[in-house]
Design a protein around this motif. Structure first.
Motif, mmCIF file in Angstrom:
data_model
loop_
_atom_site.group_PDB
_atom_site.id
_atom_site.type_symbol
_atom_site.label_atom_id
_atom_site.label_comp_id
_atom_site.label_asym_id
_atom_site.label_seq_id
_atom_site.Cartn_x
_atom_site.Cartn_y
_atom_site.Cartn_z
ATOM 1 N N VAL A 1 36.265 32.107 30.446
ATOM 2 C CA VAL A 1 35.816 31.773 31.792
ATOM 3 C C VAL A 1 34.730 32.780 32.189
ATOM 4 C CG1 VAL A 1 36.560 31.732 34.192
ATOM 5 C CG2 VAL A 1 38.014 30.742 32.430
ATOM 6 N N SER A 2 33.578 32.261 32.661
ATOM 7 C CA SER A 2 32.476 33.191 32.930
ATOM 8 C C SER A 2 31.919 33.132 34.351
ATOM 9 C CB SER A 2 31.346 32.971 31.925
ATOM 10 O OG SER A 2 30.976 31.607 31.932
ATOM 11 N N THR A 3 32.306 32.129 35.144
ATOM 12 C CA THR A 3 31.779 32.073 36.517
ATOM 13 C C THR A 3 32.868 31.841 37.558
ATOM 14 O OG1 THR A 3 31.347 29.690 36.410
ATOM 15 C CG2 THR A 3 29.556 31.142 35.700
ATOM 16 N N VAL A 4 34.124 31.966 37.157
ATOM 17 C CA VAL A 4 35.242 31.737 38.082
ATOM 18 C C VAL A 4 35.673 33.080 38.656
ATOM 19 C CG1 VAL A 4 37.626 30.949 38.278
ATOM 20 C CG2 VAL A 4 35.992 29.663 36.884
ATOM 21 N N LYS A 5 35.614 33.216 39.974
ATOM 22 C CA LYS A 5 35.880 34.511 40.602
ATOM 23 C C LYS A 5 37.283 35.029 40.297
ATOM 24 C CE LYS A 5 35.133 37.022 44.873
ATOM 25 N NZ LYS A 5 34.997 36.932 46.326
ATOM 26 N N ASN A 6 38.280 34.132 40.318
ATOM 27 C CA ASN A 6 39.658 34.560 40.062
ATOM 28 C C ASN A 6 40.308 33.713 38.968
ATOM 29 O OD1 ASN A 6 39.448 35.327 43.330
ATOM 30 N ND2 ASN A 6 40.467 36.814 42.012
ATOM 31 N N PRO A 7 40.171 34.147 37.719
ATOM 32 C CA PRO A 7 40.721 33.381 36.596
ATOM 33 C C PRO A 7 42.214 33.082 36.729
ATOM 34 C CG PRO A 7 39.213 35.049 35.786
ATOM 35 C CD PRO A 7 39.373 35.313 37.257
ATOM 36 N N VAL A 8 42.990 33.989 37.345
ATOM 37 C CA VAL A 8 44.433 33.755 37.457
ATOM 38 C C VAL A 8 44.718 32.510 38.304
ATOM 39 C CG1 VAL A 8 44.901 35.220 39.498
ATOM 40 C CG2 VAL A 8 46.695 34.846 37.786
ATOM 41 N N VAL B 1 30.251 38.308 30.410
ATOM 42 C CA VAL B 1 31.685 38.461 30.645
ATOM 43 C C VAL B 1 32.381 37.153 30.283
ATOM 44 C CG1 VAL B 1 33.400 38.603 32.506
ATOM 45 C CG2 VAL B 1 31.561 40.292 32.372
ATOM 46 N N GLU B 2 33.451 37.250 29.483
ATOM 47 C CA GLU B 2 34.311 36.103 29.163
ATOM 48 C C GLU B 2 35.733 36.520 29.496
ATOM 49 O OE1 GLU B 2 31.914 34.128 25.371
ATOM 50 O OE2 GLU B 2 33.930 34.899 25.065
ATOM 51 N N MET B 3 36.270 35.934 30.568
ATOM 52 C CA MET B 3 37.584 36.368 31.044
ATOM 53 C C MET B 3 38.676 35.400 30.611
ATOM 54 S SD MET B 3 36.197 37.243 34.830
ATOM 55 C CE MET B 3 35.261 35.730 34.788
ATOM 56 N N GLU B 4 39.898 35.901 30.618
ATOM 57 C CA GLU B 4 41.038 35.027 30.333
ATOM 58 C C GLU B 4 42.233 35.454 31.166
ATOM 59 O OE1 GLU B 4 40.826 35.130 26.108
ATOM 60 O OE2 GLU B 4 41.676 37.131 25.952
ATOM 61 N N CYS C 1 61.884 34.108 38.561
ATOM 62 C CA CYS C 1 60.987 35.071 37.913
ATOM 63 C C CYS C 1 59.634 34.439 37.627
ATOM 64 C CB CYS C 1 61.583 35.534 36.579
ATOM 65 S SG CYS C 1 63.180 36.365 36.743
ATOM 66 N N ALA C 2 58.564 35.238 37.714
ATOM 67 C CA ALA C 2 57.228 34.751 37.365
ATOM 68 C C ALA C 2 56.395 35.918 36.835
ATOM 69 C CB ALA C 2 56.540 34.127 38.579
ATOM 70 N N ALA C 3 55.394 35.570 36.019
ATOM 71 C CA ALA C 3 54.518 36.585 35.425
ATOM 72 C C ALA C 3 53.084 36.082 35.412
ATOM 73 C CB ALA C 3 54.961 36.897 33.996
ATOM 74 N N ALA C 4 52.126 37.002 35.527
ATOM 75 C CA ALA C 4 50.707 36.648 35.399
ATOM 76 C C ALA C 4 49.961 37.823 34.769
ATOM 77 C CB ALA C 4 50.101 36.314 36.761
ATOM 78 N N THR C 5 48.975 37.500 33.937
ATOM 79 C CA THR C 5 48.187 38.515 33.234
ATOM 80 C C THR C 5 46.726 38.065 33.238
ATOM 81 O OG1 THR C 5 50.101 38.776 31.758
ATOM 82 C CG2 THR C 5 48.081 39.878 31.093
ATOM 83 N N SER C 6 45.796 39.020 33.374
ATOM 84 C CA SER C 6 44.378 38.664 33.428
ATOM 85 C C SER C 6 43.558 39.783 32.784
ATOM 86 C CB SER C 6 43.950 38.488 34.891
ATOM 87 O OG SER C 6 42.586 38.146 34.994
ATOM 88 N N THR C 7 42.476 39.417 32.096
ATOM 89 C CA THR C 7 41.679 40.448 31.426
ATOM 90 C C THR C 7 40.247 39.996 31.187
ATOM 91 O OG1 THR C 7 41.616 41.947 29.515
ATOM 92 C CG2 THR C 7 42.225 39.667 29.071
#
Length: 326
Positions: free
Chosen positions: A99-106, A79-82, A208-214
């Protein structure tokens, strides 16, 4: 004058029209839970940036959608997250990839914004920074679900990178023979997987704020970076609005989709929903995507040209909607 707070969440654009009722219900329950979490945080006067982080963390922790736990697997079966996050008032932002070992990339993206001199860290650099910041780390196996191991096997057999927003709505039974393979950037795609998550918020003070994770694409090449961590493409927030996108990453990147919503509001004078409609219609070329957005005056909007988008929105005056299809 502002109408108070507003919030929207998404769990990805492009939904398999044959998705089971059970999965649809689970998705709606998760979206509802995340909306309610955000609403109670907004009622307790949490700032927009805190709320988007809180909600996306919740989405990353549940394996229903493709982010955090339940992320799509790379060609190597890892898994490679962003993720990215952006705070409208001063346009501060943070992003991470690979990111591969971080529980919450956001949350790591937020730390990049607040605790580093940079706005984007990737791969081993992002992992090193995470260790330094003491965020919760887990083994890569934590993110891997049985469903996704099965999906990767299918993808490898079909030799395809997997996208789900290209699911045709008509003639599913016959599409392979008559229409030929579905193409994306000229490559043939034969199977489908889940998508990105995101949240946009305007708080009672008009911030205003925005966040995206995948987790990115199933069977993606190692090192592929999509739109989610790219400021202006998958995520954007400024003093007038906040936007989070989902769908065909390559198309979202070349259309700088999220930023364009703010641009047409600013330069064309369009209202939020008109801006979203314009961008989905005019800026995607032949790409497929969806987006959620809020404006500083408490409006909420969404748009997509895919088969459905997992979404939920709510405003301070009592409006609340959770849906998947048109």
């Amino acid at each position: 004058m502002g109408r108070g707070w507003a919030i929207a969440v998404h769990g990805g654009a492009g939904v398999d029209p044959n998705l089971s009722q059970e999965r649809q219900e689970l998705a709606k329950q998760l979206l509802t839970r995340c909306l309610n979490l955000g609403i109670s945080a907004l009622r307790s006067s949490l700032s927009a940036i805190d709320v988007v982080e809180l909600v996306v963390r919740e989405l990353e922790t549940d394996p229903i959608f493709n982010s955090g736990r339940g992320s799509a697997l790379t060609a190597k079966g890892t898994v490679e997250m962003e993720a990215s996050i952006m705070d409208g008032p001063k346009r501060r932002c943070g992003a991470v990839s690979g990111v591969s070992t971080v529980k919450n990339p956001v949350s790591l993206a937020r730390l990049v914004m607040e605790k580093s001199p940079h706005s984007y860290l990737a791969f081993s650099g992002a992992e090193d920074f995470a260790k330094q910041q003491g965020v919760e780390m887990v083994d890569n196996g934590y993110f891997i679900t049985e469903d996704n191991v099965g999906m990767l096997k299918l993808a490898k057999e079909a030799n395809a990178i997997v996208f789900d927003y290209r699911m045709p709505t008509v003639g599913l039974e016959t599409c392979s023979a008559e229409v030929g393979p579905i193409l994306m950037n000229g490559l043939s795609i034969s199977i489908y997987a889940p998508e990105t998550v995101g949240c946009v918020v305007v708080d009672n003070e008009g911030r205003c704020a925005a966040a995206t994770s995948t987790g990115g694409l199933m069977n993606k090449m190692t090192g592929r970076i999509g739109d989610s961590p790219l400021i202006g493409a998958g995520t954007y927030a400024c003093d007038i609005c906040a936007v989070s996108c989902t769908g065909e990453g390559e198309a979202i990147i070349r259309g700088t989709l999220a930023r364009d919503v703010a641009a047409v509001m600013e330069y064309k004078g369009l209202g939020l929903q008109d801006a979203v409609d314009f961008v989905v219609k005019e800026r995607l070329d032949e790409g497929m995507a969806g987006m959620i957005a809020v404006s500083k005056i408490g409006e909420v909007a969404y748009g997509f040209n895919t088969t459905g988008m997992f979404r939920g929105c709510a405003t301070e005056d009592g409006y609340m909607e959770v849906g998947i299809w048109e």
